[in-house]
Each structure stands twice: as C-alpha cells, then as structure tokens.
Write a protein that holds these residues in place. Structure first.
Motif, PDB file in Angstrom:
ATOM      1  N   VAL A  22     -68.831  44.053 -36.772  1.00 23.71           N
ATOM      2  CA  VAL A  22     -68.400  44.606 -35.478  1.00 23.71           C
ATOM      3  C   VAL A  22     -69.609  45.134 -34.704  1.00 23.71           C
ATOM      4  CG1 VAL A  22     -67.176  46.554 -34.424  1.00 23.71           C
ATOM      5  CG2 VAL A  22     -66.022  45.131 -36.110  1.00 23.71           C
ATOM      6  N   ASN A  23     -70.473  45.866 -35.410  1.00 25.00           N
ATOM      7  CA  ASN A  23     -71.630  46.449 -34.737  1.00 25.00           C
ATOM      8  C   ASN A  23     -72.571  45.394 -34.181  1.00 25.00           C
ATOM      9  OD1 ASN A  23     -70.592  48.933 -35.228  1.00 25.00           O
ATOM     10  ND2 ASN A  23     -71.976  49.428 -36.924  1.00 25.00           N
TER      11      ASN A  23
ATOM     12  N   ASP B  62     -70.560  44.677 -30.837  1.00 23.64           N
ATOM     13  CA  ASP B  62     -70.280  45.834 -29.995  1.00 23.64           C
ATOM     14  C   ASP B  62     -69.846  47.014 -30.857  1.00 23.64           C
ATOM     15  OD1 ASP B  62     -69.378  47.719 -28.231  1.00 23.64           O
ATOM     16  OD2 ASP B  62     -67.880  46.456 -27.271  1.00 23.64           O
ATOM     17  N   PRO B  63     -70.718  48.021 -31.013  1.00 26.60           N
ATOM     18  CA  PRO B  63     -70.384  49.166 -31.881  1.00 26.60           C
ATOM     19  C   PRO B  63     -69.120  49.902 -31.441  1.00 26.60           C
ATOM     20  CG  PRO B  63     -72.701  49.202 -31.257  1.00 26.60           C
ATOM     21  CD  PRO B  63     -72.048  48.129 -30.433  1.00 26.60           C
ATOM     22  N   GLU B  64     -68.732  49.748 -30.181  1.00 26.70           N
ATOM     23  CA  GLU B  64     -67.554  50.487 -29.712  1.00 26.70           C
ATOM     24  C   GLU B  64     -66.255  49.711 -29.873  1.00 26.70           C
ATOM     25  OE1 GLU B  64     -68.065  52.123 -25.840  1.00 26.70           O
ATOM     26  OE2 GLU B  64     -69.802  53.283 -26.464  1.00 26.70           O
ATOM     27  N   TRP B  65     -66.355  48.490 -30.314  1.00 28.52           N
ATOM     28  CA  TRP B  65     -65.135  47.703 -30.518  1.00 28.52           C
ATOM     29  C   TRP B  65     -64.410  48.227 -31.752  1.00 28.52           C
ATOM     30  CZ3 TRP B  65     -64.809  42.486 -33.403  1.00 28.52           C
ATOM     31  CH2 TRP B  65     -63.524  41.959 -33.287  1.00 28.52           C
ATOM     32  N   SER B  66     -63.093  48.404 -31.630  1.00 30.79           N
ATOM     33  CA  SER B  66     -62.326  48.938 -32.759  1.00 30.79           C
ATOM     34  C   SER B  66     -62.010  47.867 -33.786  1.00 30.79           C
ATOM     35  CB  SER B  66     -61.011  49.521 -32.246  1.00 30.79           C
ATOM     36  OG  SER B  66     -60.197  48.484 -31.730  1.00 30.79           O
ATOM     37  N   GLY B  67     -61.948  46.625 -33.345  1.00 31.33           N
ATOM     38  CA  GLY B  67     -61.536  45.555 -34.250  1.00 31.33           C
ATOM     39  C   GLY B  67     -60.147  45.058 -33.918  1.00 31.33           C
TER      40      GLY B  67
ATOM     41  N   PRO C 161     -55.928  40.495 -29.919  1.00 28.60           N
ATOM     42  CA  PRO C 161     -57.146  39.752 -29.616  1.00 28.60           C
ATOM     43  C   PRO C 161     -58.162  40.624 -28.873  1.00 28.60           C
ATOM     44  CG  PRO C 161     -55.458  39.272 -27.972  1.00 28.60           C
ATOM     45  CD  PRO C 161     -54.836  40.205 -28.964  1.00 28.60           C
TER      46      PRO C 161
ATOM     47  N   ARG D   6     -73.802  42.525 -22.453  1.00 26.94           N
ATOM     48  CA  ARG D   6     -72.348  42.493 -22.467  1.00 26.94           C
ATOM     49  C   ARG D   6     -71.816  42.946 -21.112  1.00 26.94           C
ATOM     50  NH1 ARG D   6     -71.586  45.860 -26.364  1.00 26.94           N
ATOM     51  NH2 ARG D   6     -70.971  47.572 -25.045  1.00 26.94           N
ATOM     52  N   ALA D   7     -71.014  42.104 -20.469  1.00 25.98           N
ATOM     53  CA  ALA D   7     -70.501  42.425 -19.142  1.00 25.98           C
ATOM     54  C   ALA D   7     -69.060  42.915 -19.209  1.00 25.98           C
ATOM     55  CB  ALA D   7     -70.599  41.202 -18.234  1.00 25.98           C
ATOM     56  N   PHE D   8     -68.275  42.327 -20.106  1.00 24.92           N
ATOM     57  CA  PHE D   8     -66.863  42.726 -20.213  1.00 24.92           C
ATOM     58  C   PHE D   8     -66.394  42.692 -21.654  1.00 24.92           C
ATOM     59  CE2 PHE D   8     -67.224  41.108 -15.908  1.00 24.92           C
ATOM     60  CZ  PHE D   8     -66.586  42.095 -15.173  1.00 24.92           C
ATOM     61  N   ARG D   9     -65.449  43.588 -21.926  1.00 26.85           N
ATOM     62  CA  ARG D   9     -64.764  43.543 -23.213  1.00 26.85           C
ATOM     63  C   ARG D   9     -63.272  43.691 -22.915  1.00 26.85           C
ATOM     64  NH1 ARG D   9     -66.444  48.161 -26.681  1.00 26.85           N
ATOM     65  NH2 ARG D   9     -65.195  49.372 -25.241  1.00 26.85           N
ATOM     66  N   HIS D  10     -62.508  42.710 -23.332  1.00 19.76           N
ATOM     67  CA  HIS D  10     -61.050  42.768 -23.144  1.00 19.76           C
ATOM     68  C   HIS D  10     -60.398  43.017 -24.474  1.00 19.76           C
ATOM     69  CE1 HIS D  10     -60.542  41.480 -19.030  1.00 19.76           C
ATOM     70  NE2 HIS D  10     -61.546  40.655 -19.211  1.00 19.76           N
ATOM     71  N   VAL D  11     -59.773  44.179 -24.622  1.00 20.59           N
ATOM     72  CA  VAL D  11     -58.993  44.423 -25.828  1.00 20.59           C
ATOM     73  C   VAL D  11     -57.552  44.117 -25.446  1.00 20.59           C
ATOM     74  CG1 VAL D  11     -58.278  46.137 -27.525  1.00 20.59           C
ATOM     75  CG2 VAL D  11     -60.611  46.163 -26.628  1.00 20.59           C
TER      76      VAL D  11
END
Lengths: 197, 152
Positions: B106-107, B110-115, B118, B129-134
């Motif tokens: 994960v790190n 992106d260290p802030e991604w929870s996992g 999707p 990194r421009a976008f993260r869609h959880v």
C-alpha cells in the motif's frame, strides 16, 4: 471572466482535496461525542452512554456481503466473548445502504454474533468517523477516546479466508486499553470493501 | 498490448505483482498518464465500473494513457479473475496481488490509502499522484480528470 477563472480554480482545488483527503476524521486520542443507533435484533436504541462503565468499546464496521468482512465473522464472535468479561464491549455497525436492517439482522443471527449489531441508516455515523471499509475497527477507551483504528487482524496479509483470519492487531490494542496502558500500534492498514453510502 | 493479451489469455495466468514491482511500475510509467485500478472478482462495484476502464483505455491509449489493473483476489481465485478479464476484453496489463507485506505494498502506491476496494489512482506524466478514488468511479469523472493530464 476573472470570477469564472477564480471559481474554476477553487472548484479544482476542492476536487483535488476531496480526491486525496480520505483519512479518518476521528483522530487517535480524540473523544467520540456519542451515537444512538438501532439494534437490528431487538430494535432498541443503542447509545455510547449505555457503556459508560466499560473499559473499552470496540466499534467494528461490518458488511453482510463483503468477503473480507465475512472472513472475520468467527474472529469477531470469539473476541467479543473473550473480552466481554474483562470489561470490553463489541458493537457491529452496518453502514451499507445496499444492506437493509432485515438482512443485517439475518446475518447477525446466522453467524451467532453475541454482540450488538446496529444499523447506521444513511451512513451518517460512518461519515462522522470517516470509516471507509469493512471490516474497520475503532477502539475507544473508558473515556470514549479513540485508542486504536484499523484492521481486526491480518493487516500485513489480508485475507478472504476465514481459516486464515486472526484478530492479532485488535488483541494487542485491546490488551493495552483494558489494562489502561497506551496502545503500541495505534493504527494499522485496513483492507476490505468500501462502505456503500 | 499484445504482451498483456498473451499473459492472461493464452497462458490463463496473471503475473504476480510484489511491493517492489509495484514501485517499479510507477517509476517506469513516468511520461505517461497512469491509471491504476485495484479490484477483485467478488467486489460488485469493481465489476460494475470495470467496463469504463476498458473503454477509457481504448479511447485514450493513443494519447499517452497507460492503464493497469491489479486484482486483489486470493491466489486460488486467479482463474475467476482471468475469466473476468477475458470477458471484459481487456487489452492492458493486468496483475494479481503478490505482496509479502500488505502495508509495504500500500505504501508503495499511497501511504494514505486504506486498502478499500475498489480504488483507482491517477498519476500525471511526472509520476505525481493526481487523484485517488475510493469507491466506484464513473466514466465521466475519469474523462474529466484525465483529459487535462493528457494535454500536458
């Protein structure tokens, strides 16, 4: 024209922040104000204040249809039984709009959950805490302060297999909170299905 | 593209992706706009949004878009993952989780991604990194975010 440009910039910045700012809203050490949610089996309202005498309150966001959450059904049932005599109370919370209270009730009965399961209609409580996945744990101490946030277990090797699931991360945190000590590992990576809001 | 097709349609296998290979994938994708989607066969919203990534890749690959899908299925569910990818007509690289330590994996992205699944990450051409869609995305959202990045 200038105003339009500024608006576009502001909106863009907001969008980027929304895209990147996903961490939990309740931080380690901060107190949870409280909550009141309906128990899916008895129908009675469950509030944080009901557990003022508990040494620890374990809030677990769960799902009926997520394999990562379901892999831990046995672990949750076992740990709640093991820690309740030691002053810890477990509460399962279902915030998925796709999973109605009736289904959550059936799921709790089928899995023999001895702990309370509540329905968070509208996902308001998940939003307040910033919960993202199932399963996801928020562990509160006797003062209602957040002491641990993350996985039940398997944070280094997530699994959808019940036989591989363990509650190691929650146990290390619970042991400390029940004993009134600081939690060594206060946050771990979670893995699971997104909460359907 | 041909290699990716060969990887999972003729052999019927997905290459495993480790922590270090994920980091390398991000590093070697600089110069392109990279979209990384994490999914699993049992994840309903993942399956629902998947055709959008196939379409996105078809429409934008020529403009410098690189699409990668990483299945978080258990190793024993690999066949189901391959079958799904074939059914979708995927023409981009696809991998199966092959990490030793999930946290490091994960790190690496992106260290802030929870996992959560999707999740989709979009990186610009500089590798930032421009976008993260959880959660589930839409084709419209993807196009709106990616189009300006492709122009740079």
């Amino acid at each position: 024209m200038k105003r339009v440009v500024i608006t576009v910039i502001v909106v863009s910045v907001l969008l980027v922040q929304l895209g990147l700012g996903q961490e939990a809203k309740l931080k380690i050490g901060e107190p949870l104000e409280g909550f009141s949610l309906p128990d899916v089996r008895s129908g009675r309202t469950v509030s944080l204040s009901d557990y003022a005498d508990s040494k620890a309150v374990v809030l677990i966001f769960i799902a009926t249809g997520c394999p990562y959450s379901n892999a831990f059904n046995g672990v949750m049932a076992d740990l709640s039984e093991r820690y309740e005599p030691r002053g810890a109370v477990f509460i399962g919370i279902n915030s998925n709009k796709t999973e109605p209270a009736k289904e959550v009730k059936r799921h709790a009965e089928e899995n023999g959950f001895g702990f309370v399961v509540v329905k968070d209609g509208g996902s308001a409580f998940a939003n307040e805490l910033g919960a993202q996945v199932t399963p996801e744990v928020f562990l509160l101490d006797k003062d209602g302060k957040l002491r641990y946030h993350g996985a039940l277990g398997n944070s280094r090797q997530p699994t959808t297999k019940p036989e591989a699931a363990n509650g190691d991360e929650l146990v290390q945190a619970l042991e400390s909170v029940v004993a009134g000590r600081d939690v060594a590992m206060a946050q771990t990576k979670m893995f699971g299905c997104t909460i359907k809001r | 593209m041909l290699i990716a097709l060969l990887i999972f349609s003729t052999i019927g296998q997905l290459p495993l992706l480790s922590e270090s290979q994920l980091a390398r994938l991000l590093e070697t994708s600089k110069g392109e706009v990279l979209v990384v989607n994490f999914w699993a066969t049992w994840c309903g919203p993942c399956r629902e949004e998947f055709p959008d990534f196939v379409k996105l890749h078809r429409e934008k690959a020529d403009l410098g878009l690189k699409m990668v899908a990483i299945s978080m299925d258990e190793p024993e569910d690999e066949k189901a993952a391959v079958a799904f990818l074939e059914e979708q007509g995927v023409e981009f690289p696809a991998y199966l989780r092959g990490f030793e330590d999930f946290e490091k994996f994960v790190n690496a992205i992106d260290p802030e991604w929870s996992g959560a699944l999707p999740t989709t990450f979009i990186f610009d051409r500089s590798g930032k990194r421009a976008f993260r869609h959880v959660g589930k995305t839409t084709f419209k959202e993807l196009i709106e975010e990616i189009s300006p990045l492709l122009e740079n």
